[in-house]
Design a protein around this motif. Structure first.
Motif, PDB file in Angstrom:
ATOM      1  N   ILE A 123       5.331   4.906   2.585  1.00 33.68           N
ATOM      2  CA  ILE A 123       4.921   6.158   2.809  1.00 33.68           C
ATOM      3  C   ILE A 123       5.844   7.188   2.094  1.00 33.68           C
ATOM      4  O   ILE A 123       7.112   7.083   2.257  1.00 33.68           O
ATOM      5  CB  ILE A 123       4.958   6.657   4.301  1.00 33.68           C
ATOM      6  CG1 ILE A 123       3.951   5.543   5.038  1.00 33.68           C
ATOM      7  CG2 ILE A 123       4.121   8.003   4.284  1.00 33.68           C
ATOM      8  CD1 ILE A 123       4.690   4.493   5.518  1.00 33.68           C
ATOM      9  N   LEU A 124       5.425   7.902   0.904  1.00 29.15           N
ATOM     10  CA  LEU A 124       6.363   8.693  -0.026  1.00 29.15           C
ATOM     11  C   LEU A 124       6.979   9.761   0.779  1.00 29.15           C
ATOM     12  O   LEU A 124       8.074  10.187   0.706  1.00 29.15           O
ATOM     13  CB  LEU A 124       5.431   8.915  -1.143  1.00 29.15           C
ATOM     14  CG  LEU A 124       5.167   8.158  -2.003  1.00 29.15           C
ATOM     15  CD1 LEU A 124       4.314   8.654  -3.206  1.00 29.15           C
ATOM     16  CD2 LEU A 124       6.411   7.348  -2.839  1.00 29.15           C
ATOM     17  N   ASN A 125       6.123  10.552   1.799  1.00 28.42           N
ATOM     18  CA  ASN A 125       6.560  11.450   2.434  1.00 28.42           C
ATOM     19  C   ASN A 125       6.758  12.675   1.496  1.00 28.42           C
ATOM     20  O   ASN A 125       6.821  13.774   1.755  1.00 28.42           O
ATOM     21  CB  ASN A 125       7.846  11.186   3.314  1.00 28.42           C
ATOM     22  CG  ASN A 125       7.495  10.215   4.581  1.00 28.42           C
ATOM     23  OD1 ASN A 125       6.505  10.179   5.100  1.00 28.42           O
ATOM     24  ND2 ASN A 125       8.636   9.753   4.799  1.00 28.42           N
ATOM     25  N   SER A 126       6.627  12.609   0.245  1.00 31.85           N
ATOM     26  CA  SER A 126       6.887  13.670  -0.680  1.00 31.85           C
ATOM     27  C   SER A 126       6.642  13.067  -2.242  1.00 31.85           C
ATOM     28  O   SER A 126       7.396  12.018  -2.268  1.00 31.85           O
ATOM     29  CB  SER A 126       8.142  14.336  -0.457  1.00 31.85           C
ATOM     30  OG  SER A 126       8.285  15.469  -1.937  1.00 31.85           O
TER      31      SER A 126
ATOM     32  N   GLU B 247      -4.710  17.601  -8.075  1.00 27.17           N
ATOM     33  CA  GLU B 247      -3.907  17.346  -9.449  1.00 27.17           C
ATOM     34  C   GLU B 247      -2.523  16.563  -9.353  1.00 27.17           C
ATOM     35  O   GLU B 247      -2.188  15.740  -9.956  1.00 27.17           O
ATOM     36  CB  GLU B 247      -3.931  18.489  -9.983  1.00 27.17           C
ATOM     37  CG  GLU B 247      -3.207  18.592 -11.585  1.00 27.17           C
ATOM     38  CD  GLU B 247      -3.022  20.012 -12.057  1.00 27.17           C
ATOM     39  OE1 GLU B 247      -2.185  19.988 -13.081  1.00 27.17           O
ATOM     40  OE2 GLU B 247      -3.599  20.931 -11.504  1.00 27.17           O
ATOM     41  N   ALA B 248      -1.802  17.034  -8.288  1.00 29.50           N
ATOM     42  CA  ALA B 248      -0.752  16.135  -8.255  1.00 29.50           C
ATOM     43  C   ALA B 248      -0.676  15.108  -7.625  1.00 29.50           C
ATOM     44  O   ALA B 248       0.044  13.901  -8.288  1.00 29.50           O
ATOM     45  CB  ALA B 248       0.200  17.176  -6.998  1.00 29.50           C
ATOM     46  N   GLY B 249      -1.416  14.472  -6.740  1.00 29.55           N
ATOM     47  CA  GLY B 249      -1.796  13.051  -6.420  1.00 29.55           C
ATOM     48  C   GLY B 249      -2.275  12.230  -7.497  1.00 29.55           C
ATOM     49  O   GLY B 249      -1.852  11.142  -7.844  1.00 29.55           O
TER      50      GLY B 249
ATOM     51  N   VAL C 115       0.988  -1.167   0.092  1.00 28.31           N
ATOM     52  CA  VAL C 115      -0.142   0.014  -0.218  1.00 28.31           C
ATOM     53  C   VAL C 115       0.832   1.205  -0.022  1.00 28.31           C
ATOM     54  O   VAL C 115       1.839   1.338   0.762  1.00 28.31           O
ATOM     55  CB  VAL C 115      -0.957   0.012   1.283  1.00 28.31           C
ATOM     56  CG1 VAL C 115      -1.572   1.329   1.414  1.00 28.31           C
ATOM     57  CG2 VAL C 115      -1.952  -1.076   0.968  1.00 28.31           C
ATOM     58  N   VAL C 116       0.753   2.109  -1.040  1.00 27.95           N
ATOM     59  CA  VAL C 116       1.329   3.354  -1.055  1.00 27.95           C
ATOM     60  C   VAL C 116       0.612   4.393  -0.465  1.00 27.95           C
ATOM     61  O   VAL C 116      -0.453   4.516  -1.231  1.00 27.95           O
ATOM     62  CB  VAL C 116       1.980   3.452  -2.566  1.00 27.95           C
ATOM     63  CG1 VAL C 116       2.598   4.900  -2.545  1.00 27.95           C
ATOM     64  CG2 VAL C 116       2.702   2.265  -2.799  1.00 27.95           C
ATOM     65  N   THR C 117       1.003   5.400   0.239  1.00 25.42           N
ATOM     66  CA  THR C 117       0.340   6.560   0.703  1.00 25.42           C
ATOM     67  C   THR C 117       1.396   7.796   0.576  1.00 25.42           C
ATOM     68  O   THR C 117       2.503   7.755   0.352  1.00 25.42           O
ATOM     69  CB  THR C 117      -0.193   6.685   2.009  1.00 25.42           C
ATOM     70  OG1 THR C 117       0.976   6.569   2.677  1.00 25.42           O
ATOM     71  CG2 THR C 117      -1.069   5.423   2.418  1.00 25.42           C
ATOM     72  N   GLU C 118       0.708   9.040   0.301  1.00 26.24           N
ATOM     73  CA  GLU C 118       1.566  10.426   0.276  1.00 26.24           C
ATOM     74  C   GLU C 118       2.088  10.538   1.678  1.00 26.24           C
ATOM     75  O   GLU C 118       3.271  11.078   1.833  1.00 26.24           O
ATOM     76  CB  GLU C 118       0.586  11.444  -0.351  1.00 26.24           C
ATOM     77  CG  GLU C 118       1.016  11.901  -1.700  1.00 26.24           C
ATOM     78  CD  GLU C 118       0.222  12.828  -2.182  1.00 26.24           C
ATOM     79  OE1 GLU C 118       0.580  14.169  -1.872  1.00 26.24           O
ATOM     80  OE2 GLU C 118      -0.751  12.678  -2.912  1.00 26.24           O
ATOM     81  N   GLY C 119       1.651  10.541   2.801  1.00 23.95           N
ATOM     82  CA  GLY C 119       1.837  10.938   3.996  1.00 23.95           C
ATOM     83  C   GLY C 119       1.513  10.074   5.049  1.00 23.95           C
ATOM     84  O   GLY C 119       0.936   9.196   5.005  1.00 23.95           O
TER      85      GLY C 119
END
Length: 163
Positions: A93-96, A121-123, A70-74
């Motif tokens: 977790i990308l953290n950015s 839009e970025a996501g 599972v990939v999340t942004e934060g």
């Protein structure tokens, strides 16, 4: 910090499993925050009034040997999604979003990748890029299409149910 977790609809036991209470100083002032450590030893720092990180900034990869990622942004999206899964899921977790290309090395290890990126839009652009570059990625943002991100949806459902 516990009140802030409750406000964000995150279970205390979930946060305690993955995060620490971090105390730090900046320009002579002392602060504390919920901290999630990244792979380079830096911290993602959050409290009710502050969202930042310490150096070095990096991804947070929690690999448990399974074939699902599972990939999340934060941090708070990660903590939200943890509530849906058992322990047989790895997390990134990308953290950015700046770390997407670095994340590809992690994604390549998995046969099933679910993306819980922000609905902005970025996501959406990041999800499209990841799906184009890894055939096993599935965009799960349809689950929270009316919200900014999965944590905002979780908070909204809490309010709707009068919790």
């Amino acid at each position: 910090l516990e009140a802030y977790l409750k406000e964000r609809n995150i279970k205390l036991e979930t946060a305690k499993k993955y995060c620490k209470e971090v105390h730090y100083s900046c320009k002579g002032n002392h602060y504390f925050a919920i901290g999630l450590q990244n792979d380079s030893g830096g911290w993602e720092l959050r409290n009710k009034y502050y969202k930042s990180s310490s150096s070095p900034k990096d991804i947070t990869f929690l690999h448990n040997g399974c074939q699902q990622l599972v990939v999340t942004e934060g941090m708070f999206d990660f903590l939200t999604v943890v509530n849906f899964y058992r322990d047989n899921t790895s997390f990134l977790i990308l953290n950015s979003l700046a770390f997407m290309k670095k994340a590809m090395k992690c994604l390549e290890l998995f046969k099933h990748v679910e993306l819980y990126l922000d609905s902005d839009e970025a996501g959406k652009k990041a999800a499209t890029w990841l799906m184009q570059n890894h055939k096993n990625c599935i965009d799960k943002s349809y689950l929270y299409k009316d919200y900014k991100d999965v944590n905002e949806m979780w908070i909204g459902r809490k309010r709707e149910n009068g919790m």
